[in-house]
Write an enzyme that holds these catalytic residues in place. Structure first.
Site, PDB file in Angstrom:
ATOM      1  N   CYS A 128       0.823  -1.223   0.000  1.00  0.00           N
ATOM      2  CA  CYS A 128       0.000   0.000   0.000  1.00  0.00           C
ATOM      3  C   CYS A 128       0.859   1.277   0.000  1.00  0.00           C
ATOM      4  O   CYS A 128       0.555   2.230  -0.714  1.00  0.00           O
ATOM      5  CB  CYS A 128      -0.992   0.001   1.152  1.00  0.00           C
ATOM      6  SG  CYS A 128      -0.288  -0.198   2.796  1.00  0.00           S
ATOM      7  N   ASP A 183      -7.438   5.593  -1.640  1.00  0.00           N
ATOM      8  CA  ASP A 183      -7.109   4.407  -0.864  1.00  0.00           C
ATOM      9  C   ASP A 183      -6.591   3.305  -1.795  1.00  0.00           C
ATOM     10  O   ASP A 183      -7.298   2.888  -2.718  1.00  0.00           O
ATOM     11  CB  ASP A 183      -8.366   3.923  -0.131  1.00  0.00           C
ATOM     12  CG  ASP A 183      -8.089   2.825   0.874  1.00  0.00           C
ATOM     13  OD1 ASP A 183      -6.994   2.240   0.839  1.00  0.00           O
ATOM     14  OD2 ASP A 183      -8.983   2.546   1.704  1.00  0.00           O
ATOM     15  N   HIS A 197      -6.076   0.186  -1.037  1.00  0.00           N
ATOM     16  CA  HIS A 197      -6.406  -1.150  -0.541  1.00  0.00           C
ATOM     17  C   HIS A 197      -7.549  -1.784  -1.325  1.00  0.00           C
ATOM     18  O   HIS A 197      -8.608  -2.116  -0.792  1.00  0.00           O
ATOM     19  CB  HIS A 197      -6.747  -1.083   0.948  1.00  0.00           C
ATOM     20  CG  HIS A 197      -5.619  -0.605   1.797  1.00  0.00           C
ATOM     21  ND1 HIS A 197      -5.402   0.739   2.049  1.00  0.00           N
ATOM     22  CD2 HIS A 197      -4.636  -1.287   2.431  1.00  0.00           C
ATOM     23  CE1 HIS A 197      -4.327   0.856   2.820  1.00  0.00           C
ATOM     24  NE2 HIS A 197      -3.847  -0.346   3.067  1.00  0.00           N
TER      25      HIS A 197
END
Length: 393
Positions: A74, A278, A280
């Protein structure tokens, strides 16, 4: 369901909280918006940022390594996003907007090719992970913001298409003299940035394209990354207003950070909430088409962006800025000095004309792609121990 196991289709058809109806200004990477009257413009701006997420089924890293970065990549993806924003500003401009389905400019396609998940792309997950080994990070290990900044600095040396200077300011100090020596190497022959030997093509672009040579003769565009720690376990509230003001600067590339072992790319704020992309989300790896076009829909976040309260931010971050010209850098310096005079917050870093005597010389660290001295460098740049100077009131 864990966030790191979400798929693109899950997110695409899931429910997202719409952007708030508020009279407070919305700031996205130096642009101000009104959430009541410019919601479409806000979403268009956010969607146009490059969104790099977990991928699966790409060629094994190092030939025999992982074929997915789910669960560990990430911060590497956030590093790609902040550098990707710099390349967008460099080659197509901050005001460029992405639209689904339209044939894209060659420069944009070349930018995407620089991040495609294969070993010969400038800033691929393969390159970042393998370069990180020299920073003491085995492939598959989570990075902190400082480590990814150092790796991007080393990889940028090989990007002779963009001809960027990536400077990582250590010890919470930005030294103007050091930056001008790097961006204007003709001022000091000893400070010249040597390009790697060899010619050919990478990412489908001729190295050292003639169109960019004249532009970078006097000033090499600057990507300034500033690793910071703004507290112990939680962010010191004295820095909150200063952090917000960073997103208001026209040179802003945003901030990489997040929560422990969960990195995000922060691109702005509204009220007391940070706006972020994000990484993820696990998506299949993408291969360019035969005509060199890249299927790009999964590289743009097409739902309202995520938000989190600023007090939830982990204190370990790296702030980024892009200065295409010397005038833009001088303007950035002026704005930073003006901010440091404000009483609304504590400065996050110091801006000085020349290097203080207590700082380690950049030249002395020998920051080149040769990692023979990587053990020596590790004590300066190890981010998992987060040995930053702690700033406090």
């Amino acid at each position: 369901m864990e966030l790191s196991t979400l798929t693109y289709d899950t997110l695409r058809f899931g429910e997202f909280e719409d952007f708030p109806e508020t009279s407070e200004p919305v700031w996205i990477l130096g642009k101000e918006y009104n959430a009541l009257t410019e919601k479409d413009e806000i979403l268009s701006d956010v969607t146009s940022r490059l969104w790099f997420t977990y991928r699966k089924n790409f060629p094994p890293i190092g030939g025999t390594g992982p074929t997915s970065d789910t669960g560990w990549g990430c911060m590497l993806r956030c590093g790609q996003m902040i550098l990707g924003e710099a390349l967008v500003c460099r080659h197509v401009g901050r005001d460029w907007r992405w639209a689904r389905g339209q044939r894209q400019r060659e420069e944009y396609i070349s930018i995407l090719n620089a991040f495609i998940d294969k070993k010969d792309s400038y800033y691929s997950i393969h390159q970042i992970a393998q370069m990180g080994v020299g920073e003491g990070k085995p492939i598959g290990q989570w990075y902190g913001p400082n480590t990814v900044a150092q790796v991007l600095k080393k990889l940028a040396v090989f990007d002779t298409w963009s001809r960027l200077v990536v400077h990582v300011a250590m010890d919470n100090t930005v030294v103007i003299e050091d930056i001008k020596r790097l961006c204007m190497p003709w001022l000091d022959a000893a400070g010249a940035c040597c390009e790697p030997d060899g010619a050919g093509e990478l990412n489908g672009c001729p190295q050292g394209a003639c169109a960019l040579e004249e532009e970078t003769a006097l000033w090499k565009p600057l990507v300034l990354l500033i690793p910071l720690r703004l507290g112990l376990s939680d962010i010191n509230e004295a820095y909150i207003e200063t952090l917000k003001q960073c997103f208001m600067l026209p040179q802003s590339l945003g901030v990489i950070g997040g929560k422990p072992n969960s990195a995000h790319y922060f691109i702005g704020y509204v009220g007391e909430e940070l706006i972020y992309l994000d990484p993820h989300t696990t998506q299949p790896a993408v291969d360019p088409c035969e005509d060199s076009q890249v299927p790009d829909e999964t590289y743009h976040c097409q739902h309202p962006p995520c938000r989190m309260h600023i007090c939830e931010l982990d204190p370990s971050i790296a702030a980024g800025f892009f200065c295409r010209t010397e005038d833009e850098f001088d303007d950035w310096c002026m704005r930073i000095r003006r901010l440091s005079c404000n009483r609304g917050g504590l400065p996050m870093f110091e801006l000085v004309d020349s290097q203080p005597s207590h700082m380690v010389s950049v030249d002395a660290l020998n920051l080149t792609p040769d990692f023979s001295d990587s053990d020596r460098l590790e004590r300066f740049f190890d981010s998992e121990d987060e040995e930053f100077e702690i700033l406090s009131l």
